[in-house]
Design an enzyme around this catalytic site. Structure first.
Site, PDB file in Angstrom:
ATOM      1  N   CYS A   1      -4.764  13.060  12.978  1.00 22.95           N
ATOM      2  CA  CYS A   1      -5.414  11.776  12.782  1.00 22.95           C
ATOM      3  C   CYS A   1      -5.225  10.983  14.063  1.00 22.95           C
ATOM      4  O   CYS A   1      -4.591  11.450  15.004  1.00 22.95           O
ATOM      5  CB  CYS A   1      -4.854  11.051  11.569  1.00 22.95           C
ATOM      6  SG  CYS A   1      -3.184  10.503  11.800  1.00 22.95           S
TER       7      CYS A   1
ATOM      8  N   ARG B   1      -4.423  10.970   4.413  1.00 21.49           N
ATOM      9  CA  ARG B   1      -3.328  11.913   4.563  1.00 21.49           C
ATOM     10  C   ARG B   1      -2.366  11.915   3.377  1.00 21.49           C
ATOM     11  O   ARG B   1      -1.885  12.966   2.949  1.00 21.49           O
ATOM     12  CB  ARG B   1      -2.582  11.574   5.852  1.00 21.49           C
ATOM     13  CG  ARG B   1      -1.560  12.585   6.190  1.00 21.49           C
ATOM     14  CD  ARG B   1      -0.804  12.234   7.429  1.00 21.49           C
ATOM     15  NE  ARG B   1       0.504  12.852   7.361  1.00 21.49           N
ATOM     16  CZ  ARG B   1       0.769  14.086   7.752  1.00 21.49           C
ATOM     17  NH1 ARG B   1      -0.172  14.819   8.271  1.00 21.49           N
ATOM     18  NH2 ARG B   1       1.971  14.596   7.625  1.00 21.49           N
TER      19      ARG B   1
ATOM     20  N   ASP C   1       4.723   0.830  11.936  1.00 24.48           N
ATOM     21  CA  ASP C   1       3.523   0.178  11.400  1.00 24.48           C
ATOM     22  C   ASP C   1       3.400  -1.293  11.828  1.00 24.48           C
ATOM     23  O   ASP C   1       2.410  -1.948  11.496  1.00 24.48           O
ATOM     24  CB  ASP C   1       3.502   0.271   9.858  1.00 24.48           C
ATOM     25  CG  ASP C   1       3.235   1.690   9.379  1.00 24.48           C
ATOM     26  OD1 ASP C   1       2.825   2.539  10.199  1.00 24.48           O
ATOM     27  OD2 ASP C   1       3.441   1.958   8.174  1.00 24.48           O
TER      28      ASP C   1
ATOM     29  N   ARG D   1       0.738  14.884  13.267  1.00 20.72           N
ATOM     30  CA  ARG D   1       1.272  14.741  11.913  1.00 20.72           C
ATOM     31  C   ARG D   1       1.280  16.056  11.124  1.00 20.72           C
ATOM     32  O   ARG D   1       0.509  16.249  10.186  1.00 20.72           O
ATOM     33  CB  ARG D   1       0.515  13.642  11.165  1.00 20.72           C
ATOM     34  CG  ARG D   1       0.597  12.324  11.884  1.00 20.72           C
ATOM     35  CD  ARG D   1      -0.149  11.220  11.190  1.00 20.72           C
ATOM     36  NE  ARG D   1       0.610  10.598  10.115  1.00 20.72           N
ATOM     37  CZ  ARG D   1       0.115   9.665   9.317  1.00 20.72           C
ATOM     38  NH1 ARG D   1      -1.122   9.277   9.446  1.00 20.72           N
ATOM     39  NH2 ARG D   1       0.857   9.132   8.370  1.00 20.72           N
TER      40      ARG D   1
ATOM     41  N   ARG E   1      -8.674  -0.665   4.507  1.00 21.35           N
ATOM     42  CA  ARG E   1      -7.768   0.361   3.971  1.00 21.35           C
ATOM     43  C   ARG E   1      -6.405  -0.233   3.632  1.00 21.35           C
ATOM     44  O   ARG E   1      -5.721   0.285   2.762  1.00 21.35           O
ATOM     45  CB  ARG E   1      -7.561   1.482   5.006  1.00 21.35           C
ATOM     46  CG  ARG E   1      -8.770   2.363   5.203  1.00 21.35           C
ATOM     47  CD  ARG E   1      -8.411   3.517   6.114  1.00 21.35           C
ATOM     48  NE  ARG E   1      -7.099   4.006   5.755  1.00 21.35           N
ATOM     49  CZ  ARG E   1      -6.197   4.492   6.611  1.00 21.35           C
ATOM     50  NH1 ARG E   1      -6.482   4.564   7.877  1.00 21.35           N
ATOM     51  NH2 ARG E   1      -5.027   4.919   6.197  1.00 21.35           N
TER      52      ARG E   1
ATOM     53  N   LYS F   1       0.833  -1.213   0.000  1.00 20.52           N
ATOM     54  CA  LYS F   1       0.000   0.000   0.000  1.00 20.52           C
ATOM     55  C   LYS F   1       0.862   1.254   0.000  1.00 20.52           C
ATOM     56  O   LYS F   1       0.628   2.180  -0.776  1.00 20.52           O
ATOM     57  CB  LYS F   1      -0.908   0.007   1.240  1.00 20.52           C
ATOM     58  CG  LYS F   1      -1.585   1.337   1.498  1.00 20.52           C
ATOM     59  CD  LYS F   1      -2.449   1.328   2.737  1.00 20.52           C
ATOM     60  CE  LYS F   1      -1.746   1.599   4.034  1.00 20.52           C
ATOM     61  NZ  LYS F   1      -1.536   3.029   4.368  1.00 20.52           N
ATOM     62  N   ASN F   2       1.862   1.285   0.884  1.00 19.05           N
ATOM     63  CA  ASN F   2       2.620   2.529   1.050  1.00 19.05           C
ATOM     64  C   ASN F   2       3.636   2.782  -0.064  1.00 19.05           C
ATOM     65  O   ASN F   2       4.268   3.836  -0.100  1.00 19.05           O
ATOM     66  CB  ASN F   2       3.286   2.567   2.428  1.00 19.05           C
ATOM     67  CG  ASN F   2       2.248   2.774   3.522  1.00 19.05           C
ATOM     68  OD1 ASN F   2       1.092   3.092   3.232  1.00 19.05           O
ATOM     69  ND2 ASN F   2       2.641   2.590   4.769  1.00 19.05           N
TER      70      ASN F   2
ATOM     71  N   LYS G   1      14.152  16.161  10.474  1.00 20.78           N
ATOM     72  CA  LYS G   1      13.591  14.926  11.046  1.00 20.78           C
ATOM     73  C   LYS G   1      13.317  14.003   9.861  1.00 20.78           C
ATOM     74  O   LYS G   1      12.937  14.497   8.783  1.00 20.78           O
ATOM     75  CB  LYS G   1      12.277  15.322  11.728  1.00 20.78           C
ATOM     76  CG  LYS G   1      11.541  14.226  12.400  1.00 20.78           C
ATOM     77  CD  LYS G   1      10.344  14.801  13.148  1.00 20.78           C
ATOM     78  CE  LYS G   1       9.714  13.719  14.000  1.00 20.78           C
ATOM     79  NZ  LYS G   1       8.599  14.214  14.771  1.00 20.78           N
ATOM     80  N   VAL G   2      13.481  12.713  10.036  1.00 22.97           N
ATOM     81  CA  VAL G   2      13.256  11.798   8.909  1.00 22.97           C
ATOM     82  C   VAL G   2      11.752  11.702   8.633  1.00 22.97           C
ATOM     83  O   VAL G   2      10.962  11.427   9.537  1.00 22.97           O
ATOM     84  CB  VAL G   2      13.809  10.385   9.225  1.00 22.97           C
ATOM     85  CG1 VAL G   2      13.505   9.427   8.078  1.00 22.97           C
ATOM     86  CG2 VAL G   2      15.298  10.452   9.494  1.00 22.97           C
TER      87      VAL G   2
HETATM   88  C1  EPZ Z   1       4.331   7.075   6.264  1.00 20.62           C
HETATM   89  O1  EPZ Z   1       3.568   8.149   6.783  1.00 20.62           O
HETATM   90  C2  EPZ Z   1       3.398   5.899   6.167  1.00 20.62           C
HETATM   91  N1  EPZ Z   1       2.278   6.218   5.277  1.00 20.62           N
HETATM   92  C3  EPZ Z   1       2.877   5.537   7.557  1.00 20.62           C
HETATM   93  O2  EPZ Z   1       2.079   4.394   7.450  1.00 20.62           O
HETATM   94  C4  EPZ Z   1       4.073   5.237   8.458  1.00 20.62           C
HETATM   95  O3  EPZ Z   1       3.608   4.976   9.767  1.00 20.62           O
HETATM   96  C5  EPZ Z   1       5.043   6.420   8.458  1.00 20.62           C
HETATM   97  O4  EPZ Z   1       5.429   6.746   7.107  1.00 20.62           O
HETATM   98  C6  EPZ Z   1       6.311   6.166   9.258  1.00 20.62           C
HETATM   99  O5  EPZ Z   1       6.966   5.032   8.743  1.00 20.62           O
HETATM  100  C7  EPZ Z   1       2.409   6.033   3.968  1.00 20.62           C
HETATM  101  O6  EPZ Z   1       3.457   5.670   3.467  1.00 20.62           O
HETATM  102  C8  EPZ Z   1       1.205   6.283   3.128  1.00 20.62           C
HETATM  103  P1  EPZ Z   1       6.379  10.476   8.251  1.00 20.62           P
HETATM  104  P2  EPZ Z   1       4.122   9.634   6.752  1.00 20.62           P
HETATM  105  O7  EPZ Z   1       6.286  11.765   7.530  1.00 20.62           O
HETATM  106  O8  EPZ Z   1       4.960   9.800   5.545  1.00 20.62           O
HETATM  107  C9  EPZ Z   1       6.627  13.835  11.597  1.00 20.62           C
HETATM  108  C10 EPZ Z   1       0.108   3.089   7.767  1.00 20.62           C
HETATM  109  O9  EPZ Z   1      -0.460   2.577   8.767  1.00 20.62           O
HETATM  110  N2  EPZ Z   1       6.485  14.861  10.554  1.00 20.62           N
HETATM  111  O10 EPZ Z   1       7.571   9.611   7.987  1.00 20.62           O
HETATM  112  O11 EPZ Z   1       2.981  10.533   6.961  1.00 20.62           O
HETATM  113  C11 EPZ Z   1       5.386  12.989  11.794  1.00 20.62           C
HETATM  114  O12 EPZ Z   1       4.423  13.639  12.582  1.00 20.62           O
HETATM  115  C12 EPZ Z   1       0.670   4.491   7.828  1.00 20.62           C
HETATM  116  O13 EPZ Z   1       0.226   2.509   6.679  1.00 20.62           O
HETATM  117  C13 EPZ Z   1       6.663  16.182  10.903  1.00 20.62           C
HETATM  118  O14 EPZ Z   1       6.934  16.506  12.058  1.00 20.62           O
HETATM  119  O15 EPZ Z   1       5.051   9.634   8.045  1.00 20.62           O
HETATM  120  C14 EPZ Z   1       5.963  11.756  12.453  1.00 20.62           C
HETATM  121  O16 EPZ Z   1       6.149  11.989  13.804  1.00 20.62           O
HETATM  122  C15 EPZ Z   1       0.357   5.213   9.082  1.00 20.62           C
HETATM  123  N3  EPZ Z   1       6.511  17.141   9.932  1.00 20.62           N
HETATM  124  C16 EPZ Z   1       7.325  11.626  11.768  1.00 20.62           C
HETATM  125  O17 EPZ Z   1       7.610  12.905  11.195  1.00 20.62           O
HETATM  126  C17 EPZ Z   1       6.215  16.819   8.651  1.00 20.62           C
HETATM  127  O18 EPZ Z   1       6.097  17.742   7.809  1.00 20.62           O
HETATM  128  C18 EPZ Z   1       7.402  10.598  10.663  1.00 20.62           C
HETATM  129  O19 EPZ Z   1       6.279  10.747   9.795  1.00 20.62           O
HETATM  130  C19 EPZ Z   1       6.059  15.468   8.299  1.00 20.62           C
HETATM  131  C20 EPZ Z   1       6.196  14.493   9.274  1.00 20.62           C
END
Ligand code: EPZ
Length: 429
Positions: free
Chosen positions: A126, A102, A316, A131, A408, A22-23, A171-172
């Site tokens: 969410c 999202r 995840d 996020r 989903r 999915k991702n 931040k990653v």
């Molecule tokens: C991706 O979400 C995945 N979604 C998530 O899977 C997964 O949990 C996450 O990566 C972490 O591995 C998809 O790929 C569609 P991030 P993403 O930006 O990209 C913070 C599932 O269940 N952050 O890597 O939204 C954020 O709040 C889902 O399949 C900021 O602070 O995650 C988090 O703490 C849920 N500012 C951290 O970074 C930003 O602008 C990592 O989030 C963006 C993110």
């Protein structure tokens, strides 16, 4: 609203085909906005999030066909879909659509790069945390975009095109890495992204973009270099197997006992998580056909884990692993470092008789000898499936409510599990 009824206690034995990720599918579908040619994606999973993104892309003018037919005629597992964004008819992604998923916020990158403008609703919070989108905004600004927030919308403009630059992520972030990689592919000059996400889905997207004519190196490491090109063309690209689905079923087998081949799964996509499942007592082997997971007789050993960006233990899989640890022979500590509110499954697991206490970012799990079936519900996708795993191992009957969360992200969950001997059925209405 559909529910899933599970009668627990059976070992899982047989073969579970692993679907396309999915991702990986979601950003790859969004990449179709970067070209007026057709992008053909193979191994697209049949999931509610994919269908929702098809609707969102349709709003921007993306047309699609499934194996030469329209989606409604398709009844199979993961399929091939052709996406064509010949004309972008709208550069606005409205709140009604973005708030449902999202990842649809990510259209901001390709729309801005190709059309010079994008107006995308803020996704909002969410169930798993706030996020924010600050990294997307800072990163796109570094590429020369002019960005304002206007009544809940991010309005991004770059009428003369984006310009390559060096951007260090504070931040990653998986999503922000996807978006900046897509945007920089059509920028003038070179972009260097540092502290980039290294997830396999990033590599899958970079491979696809390169097949479309982009010049990206370093994906899968924390420094990604993108040499911008003036246009991208169509391509045919295969989506990687879903590592979270793989890990979920591996944990299910580790919990119920049994012996299952996760067909098509690749251990290199989740080695860190498989090592942890192995330490809990399961035997894991990569074969030519996939990954074989077995646990016979031995109990479940407690293992401490901390979620981290790839290649660490994925957030995840945190809920599912907690499900497994509820029946371990002792105490384990599970620490969540990615999202601040991803322990919503704790109180539902407690309904099965699990003993878990929360302390800040950590959950302390004291394993119990058996769980007992119960009615439960969850607030997000991975939390829901952790309840399914626990219900498979629990004595007696459970119902998992709010099945739409599972739809989903898990293709044909009931069918895959019941073929391996689980008593699982969907109850409609
Ligand atoms: C991706 O979400 C995945 N979604 C998530 O899977 C997964 O949990 C996450 O990566 C972490 O591995 C998809 O790929 C569609 P991030 P993403 O930006 O990209 C913070 C599932 O269940 N952050 O890597 O939204 C954020 O709040 C889902 O399949 C900021 O602070 O995650 C988090 O703490 C849920 N500012 C951290 O970074 C930003 O602008 C990592 O989030 C963006 C993110």
């Amino acid at each position: 609203m559909d529910r899933i009824r599970i009668v627990g206690g059976n070992e899982l034995k047989g073969v579970i085909p692993i679907s396309g990720a999915k991702n990986a599918a979601l950003p790859l579908m969004i990449a179709s906005l970067l070209t007026d040619d057709t992008l053909t994606l193979e191994n697209v999973p049949h999931l509610a999030d994919v269908e929702q993104l098809i609707r969102i892309l349709g709003n921007h003018g993306v047309d699609y066909t499934v194996n030469g037919r329209r989606e409604s005629q398709d009844t199979g597992y993961s399929r091939t879909i052709h996406f064509t964004a010949r004309n972008i008819v709208d550069t606005t992604a409205p709140y009604e659509l973005v708030s449902k998923m999202r990842a649809s916020f990510w259209v901001i990158g390709p729309l801005l790069a190709r059309m010079g403008e994008a107006r995308v609703s803020l996704p909002g919070g969410c169930a798993i945390g706030t996020r924010p989108v600050d990294l997307f905004i800072d990163g796109l600004r570094a590429l020369g975009a002019d960005i304002d927030i206007d009544i809940g919308y991010v309005v991004a403009k770059a009428p003369k095109g984006l310009i390559g630059n060096r951007y260090v992520f504070p931040k990653v972030s998986v999503g922000a890495t996807h978006v900046l990689m897509m945007a920089a592919s059509l920028a003038r000059g070179e972009t260097v992204l540092e502290n980039a996400a290294r997830e396999p889905e990033i590599v899958n997207l970079a491979d696809c973009l390169n097949a479309m004519g982009a010049r990206i190196t370093g994906a899968g490491t924390s420094t990604i270099t993108i040499e911008g090109v003036t246009s991208l063309q169509g391509a045919r690209h295969r989506i990687i197997p879903d590592r979270i689905e793989t890990g979920t079923y591996a944990m299910a087998v580790a919990m119920t006992g049994g012996d299952v081949l996760l067909q098509g799964a690749r251990s290199d996509l989740l080695q860190g998580a498989l090592d942890i499942v192995g330490q809990s007592g399961a035997t894991i082997t990569q074969t030519n056909e996939g990954i074989r997971v077995a646990r016979n007789g031995a109990g479940i050993a407690p293992v401490d884990v901390t979620t981290e960006p790839f290649p660490g233990f994925p957030t995840d899989l945190q809920a599912q692993f907690m499900g497994l640890m509820t029946m371990a022979n002792g105490r384990s500590k599970i620490t969540e470092t990615i999202f601040e509110n991803r322990f919503m499954h704790v109180q539902e697991l407690a309904r099965f008789g699990a003993r878990i206490s929360l302390s800040g970012q950590s959950a302390i799990v004291d394993g119990v000898a058996k769980l007992k079936g119960a009615p439960v519900m969850a607030t997000d996708l991975r939390a829901s499936v952790s309840l399914v795993i626990a219900a498979l191992a629990a004595e007696g009957e459970s119902t998992v409510n709010r099945v739409y969360h599972l739809d989903r992200g898990f293709e044909r969950l009931e069918e895959k599990l019941s073929r391996c001997g689980a008593t699982v059925e969907r109850i409609s209405g």
